[in-house]
Design an enzyme around this catalytic site. Structure first.
Site, mmCIF file in Angstrom:
data_model
loop_
_atom_site.group_PDB
_atom_site.id
_atom_site.type_symbol
_atom_site.label_atom_id
_atom_site.label_comp_id
_atom_site.label_asym_id
_atom_site.label_seq_id
_atom_site.Cartn_x
_atom_site.Cartn_y
_atom_site.Cartn_z
ATOM 1 N N GLU A 133 -29.207 -23.035 112.299
ATOM 2 C CA GLU A 133 -28.755 -23.268 113.488
ATOM 3 C C GLU A 133 -29.841 -22.789 114.550
ATOM 4 O O GLU A 133 -29.630 -21.547 115.527
ATOM 5 C CB GLU A 133 -27.457 -23.216 113.821
ATOM 6 C CG GLU A 133 -26.315 -24.455 112.993
ATOM 7 C CD GLU A 133 -25.149 -24.359 114.646
ATOM 8 O OE1 GLU A 133 -24.918 -23.521 114.931
ATOM 9 O OE2 GLU A 133 -24.393 -24.974 113.830
ATOM 10 N N GLU B 159 -22.995 -27.870 106.747
ATOM 11 C CA GLU B 159 -21.484 -27.298 107.681
ATOM 12 C C GLU B 159 -20.735 -29.020 107.930
ATOM 13 O O GLU B 159 -21.800 -29.690 108.321
ATOM 14 C CB GLU B 159 -22.535 -26.823 108.963
ATOM 15 C CG GLU B 159 -22.417 -25.635 108.839
ATOM 16 C CD GLU B 159 -22.391 -24.335 109.791
ATOM 17 O OE1 GLU B 159 -21.793 -24.337 110.727
ATOM 18 O OE2 GLU B 159 -23.210 -23.189 109.718
#
Ligand code: BG6
Length: 477
Positions: free
Chosen positions: A176, A374
């Site tokens: 991320e 995810e």
């Protein structure tokens, strides 16, 4: 409806610091996750100055995968996983981050883990840096404010690429990487090891750190491909589509700006260049960033092979009256609630269609294979009188998201490599440090206070996901 493509990577995702435990064993150094205390939905995690005795640091033990990995991997195999996404704890390999030689005991742990996975034909999918850089690099060098981080990271990447070149094919560089664009202190710390100082321009620090990380990522991609040309090396982005609050063109422009500001990292990592709006913005703001011509060449030559991304929720944004002409207010997001969606117990908007939107958005913009690494629902679980956890709410969440993934693949033609639900074995929440914010299909008996015998058991969602994987996504009931 037909099935997913053969070889589709059904899996599960975790990150080293959130589940391994063993924070100070076998030579491991202190990471930035090791100085973060437990919080909750209303209380932010405290970032302490070093490890202070008596504080509750949930990542220190986490779920102690370090000592349970054999029995856990056996359970992962029972679940039918084709792949397993985790990260390598940088501090197991380079405890302080600036050593000359790596720590052999740390390297051996991952050798053993990858061997164990291959025993059951589970493919490892590895993130190099997932919110757990060495704390020493923060204290001594200021984290990713400092260009020296590039060398430290590249060295770490090179060591693990070489060591595991025959055991790992799928890699991602930074987890991320765009999670710091919101400029909250927590995001900057976990992504870049930066605790914003009172006299510091947080936005400038984020752009500088983001640039150095982009250069480090691009170098890692190049080096990885030289070590093994079969490596697939991706970036990893937090995807939360931003919708305009209304059809008012001001809101639409504001939402577009928010997407541009969140995904410039993707432009750099996937297209190999900075977007024009951002170059103009840097000029206008006179940030005077350290971006060299050589860096730009490196970025150009180090584009990723695929886009890994997380997806949990979407967002809605409104342009307020005081919106500046350039529509650039990265520190004030003017986010509003989406009246059409329900929220999780932690206030995250549940939006399965947003995942289809996200898949199309990435696919059109970058034309690269995608990997959902995810996705999931953080929820309170209750052990019922029969000793089981009947988590139909989690099954419902996953089913609705997988339905949208199917549409994206089969109707929209999105090139999707796989799907790894987050925290499929309960682990420590990154945001709150809680154990009770659970995503898992495997329950781990441990709570927010840090007590519990760590016993693992299957929730109802375990059997459901097992069937989904067995049928390659054709049976979602
Ligand atoms: C992503 C991170 O932001 O979301 C994970 O990559 C994190 O590390 C996950 O755990 C879920 O967030 P949280 O705060 O519920 O743990």
């Amino acid at each position: 409806m037909t099935k997913f493509p053969d070889g589709f990577l059904w899996g599960g995702a975790v990150a080293a610091h959130q589940f391994e435990g063993g924070w100070d064993v076998d030579g491991k150094g202190i990471s930035i996750a090791d100085v973060m205390t437990v919080g909750d939905n209303n209380t932010a995690r405290e970032i302490t100055d070093g490890v202070i005795p008596g504080k509750n640091y949930p990542n220190h033990e986490a779920i102690d995968f370090y000592d349970h990995y054999k029995e856990d991997v056996k359970m992962f195999a029972d679940l039918g996983l084709k792949c397993f996404r985790t990260s390598i704890a940088w501090t197991r390999i380079f405890p302080n981050g600036d050593e000359i030689e790596p720590n052999e005991a740390g390297l051996k742990f991952y050798d053993d883990l990858f061997d164990e996975l291959h025993k059951y034909n589970i493919e490892p999918v590895i993130t190099l840096s997932h919110f757990e850089m060495p704390y020493h690099l923060v204290k001594e060098y200021g984290g990713w404010r400092n260009r020296k981080m590039i060398d430290f990271f590249v060295k770490f990447a090179t060591v693990v690429f070489k060591r595991y070149q025959n055991k790992v094919k799928y890699w991602m560089t930074f987890n991320e990487i765009n999670n710091q664009t919101g400029l909250n202190e927590w995001g900057l710390f976990t992504n870049s090891g930066i605790l914003v100082q009172p006299d510091e321009d947080a936005e400038k620090a984020m752009y500088q750190a983001g640039h150095y990380e982009s250069v480090a990522s691009a170098l890692a991609v190049q080096i990885g491909h030289e070590i093994n040309s079969n490596f697939e090396i991706g970036c990893m982005l937090a995807m939360g589509p931003v919708y305009p609050a209304s059809p008012d063109p001001k809101d639409v422009l504001k939402a577009q700006r928010a997407m541009q500001a969140n995904y410039w990292f993707a432009d750099v990592q996937c297209k190999g260049k900075y977007p024009n709006w951002l170059k103009k913005y840097f000029e206008r703001k006179q940030f005077d960033l350290d971006i060299t011509l050589e860096d730009l060449d490196v970025i150009k030559a180090g584009v990723v092979d695929y886009i890994g991304f997380s997806y949990y929720a979407s967002h809605v944004i409104r342009a307020d009256k005081s919106e500046p002409e350039d529509y650039m207010t990265p520190t004030k997001n003017h986010e509003v609630k989406n009246p059409t969606l329900k929220r999780s117990d932690w206030g995250w908007e549940v939006d399965p269609l947003g995942l289809r939107y996200a898949l199309n958005w990435f696919s059109e913009r970058y034309d690269l294979p995608l990997f959902i690494v995810e996705n999931g629902l953080g929820a309170f679980d209750k052990v019922e009188a029969d000793g089981k956890i009947h988590d139909d709410y989690r099954i419902d969440y996953l089913r609705k998201h997988i339905e949208q993934i199917k549409l994206a693949v089969e109707v929209d033609g999105v090139d999707l490599m796989g799907y790894t639900p987050w925290g499929f074995i309960d682990l420590v929440s990154a945001g709150t440090g809680q154990m009770d914010k659970r995503y898992g299909m495997i329950y781990v008996n441990k709570n927010d206070e840090g007590t519990g015998d760590l016993k693992r058991s299957k929730k109802d969602s375990f059997n459901w996901l097992k069937k989904v994987i067995e049928t390659n996504g054709s049976d979602l009931n």
